[in-house]
Design an enzyme around this catalytic site. Sequence first.
Site, PDB file in Angstrom:
ATOM      1  N   ARG A  85       0.876  -1.185   0.000  1.00  0.00           N
ATOM      2  CA  ARG A  85       0.000   0.000   0.000  1.00  0.00           C
ATOM      3  C   ARG A  85       0.907   1.227   0.000  1.00  0.00           C
ATOM      4  O   ARG A  85       1.704   1.426   0.924  1.00  0.00           O
ATOM      5  CB  ARG A  85      -0.892   0.005   1.237  1.00  0.00           C
ATOM      6  N   ASP A  90     -17.750   6.605  -1.013  1.00  0.00           N
ATOM      7  CA  ASP A  90     -16.418   6.515  -0.397  1.00  0.00           C
ATOM      8  C   ASP A  90     -16.090   7.889   0.171  1.00  0.00           C
ATOM      9  O   ASP A  90     -16.741   8.883  -0.185  1.00  0.00           O
ATOM     10  CB  ASP A  90     -15.390   6.091  -1.480  1.00  0.00           C
ATOM     11  N   HIS A 102      -7.503   0.536  -6.189  1.00  0.00           N
ATOM     12  CA  HIS A 102      -7.667  -0.297  -4.982  1.00  0.00           C
ATOM     13  C   HIS A 102      -8.330  -1.613  -5.428  1.00  0.00           C
ATOM     14  O   HIS A 102      -9.503  -1.867  -5.124  1.00  0.00           O
ATOM     15  CB  HIS A 102      -8.510   0.442  -3.948  1.00  0.00           C
ATOM     16  N   GLN A 111     -10.127  -4.156  -2.925  1.00  0.00           N
ATOM     17  CA  GLN A 111     -11.423  -3.683  -2.447  1.00  0.00           C
ATOM     18  C   GLN A 111     -12.490  -3.864  -3.538  1.00  0.00           C
ATOM     19  O   GLN A 111     -13.588  -4.358  -3.267  1.00  0.00           O
ATOM     20  CB  GLN A 111     -11.321  -2.207  -2.044  1.00  0.00           C
ATOM     21  N   CYS A 161     -16.497   1.248   1.248  1.00  0.00           N
ATOM     22  CA  CYS A 161     -15.266   0.481   1.492  1.00  0.00           C
ATOM     23  C   CYS A 161     -14.710   0.721   2.894  1.00  0.00           C
ATOM     24  O   CYS A 161     -13.899  -0.070   3.366  1.00  0.00           O
ATOM     25  CB  CYS A 161     -14.226   0.797   0.425  1.00  0.00           C
ATOM     26  N   ARG A 204     -13.262  -8.817   2.655  1.00  0.00           N
ATOM     27  CA  ARG A 204     -11.874  -8.524   2.291  1.00  0.00           C
ATOM     28  C   ARG A 204     -10.987  -9.737   2.597  1.00  0.00           C
ATOM     29  O   ARG A 204     -10.117 -10.103   1.807  1.00  0.00           O
ATOM     30  CB  ARG A 204     -11.338  -7.297   3.066  1.00  0.00           C
TER      31      ARG A 204
HETATM   32  N1   CP Z   1     -11.085  -0.133   2.787  1.00  0.00           N
HETATM   33  C1   CP Z   1      -9.803  -0.133   3.185  1.00  0.00           C
HETATM   34  O1   CP Z   1      -8.869  -0.305   2.389  1.00  0.00           O
HETATM   35  O2   CP Z   1      -9.659   0.029   4.538  1.00  0.00           O
HETATM   36  P1   CP Z   1      -8.301   0.348   5.283  1.00  0.00           P
HETATM   37  O3   CP Z   1      -7.821   1.699   4.799  1.00  0.00           O
HETATM   38  O4   CP Z   1      -8.658   0.367   6.754  1.00  0.00           O
HETATM   39  O5   CP Z   1      -7.298  -0.715   4.958  1.00  0.00           O
END
Ligand code: CP
Length: 303
Positions: A103, A222, A130, A133, A262, A290
Amino acid sequence: MKKDLLSCAELTVNDLNSIIELSQKLKKERGTPGAIKPLAGKSIGMIFAKSSTRTRVSFEVGIQELGGYPVVLDQGQTQMGRGETIPDTAHVLERYLQGIVIRTYKQSDVEGLAQNSRYPVINALTDEFHPCQALTDIFTMWEYSRGNLKGLKLAYLGDGASNMANSLMLATQLAGVDMTIAAPEEFAPVESILNRTGGAGRSRWTTDVVEALRDADFIYTDVWVSMGFEAEARRRMEILAPYQLNMANLRRAKPEAKVLHCLPAHRGEEITDDVMDSEASIVFDQAENRLHVQKAIMTLLMR
Ligand code: CP
């Protein structure tokens, strides 16, 4: 499937079907004696340059449940944070690890890591995409529609150029889900992605929330200020205010429509408390998924 999961653009319809099928199996078998351990003997790196709750925990637990060993790295505490190049990092890490979950900010960093590593790299969020997700969201819609994704209508309210909008446009096209993005001109979807997704599962853009919500089976929103965009917070809140997912907007969709987010949610901004906590909200099932979907992705890429 290709070696890496970078955006969803590299996936085929068959890949998506394999992910859905395996996610369902892994969800059913979780914790049973027959649960598979395809990562036994493998160490998987998890590099995080941005905050995370769901991604961090679901990947770490998922790797352990698949029999692997997660090596969690805060990017700022590594030599990457002090300027070691992406190719050098990739060449070193492939001597220790059998896969990397990352990430970070730049999509090009994730792609560089993938190009320079002989092991799979999974994008766990960048400013542009992403994919984990979005694939989870498709699986969640698949569960709630009892496997009938084709022709479903997904309305997405908010920033049409966000990493979630980008990945959802790509994933819904594979799934045959019709996605309509309601976003203002200032946050219009990325043209190259919108144009790429044609035919069944074609994405559309409108500035009209009412139009996007008409006959919607699922509604998605989001946060308006994603990680890395804090300097634009005030401007974003003002421009995106008409796109809030509140009760009035929820009622514009089908009566049985479900709400996706998300997470984390900024309650009172992009979504109101009454919608988050309503019967229509499936956000915590979505969050749980997830784990199952990422286990499926890792199994398919890293076994
Ligand atoms: N939706 C998501 O990626 O959550 P986090 O940022 O908590 O990992």
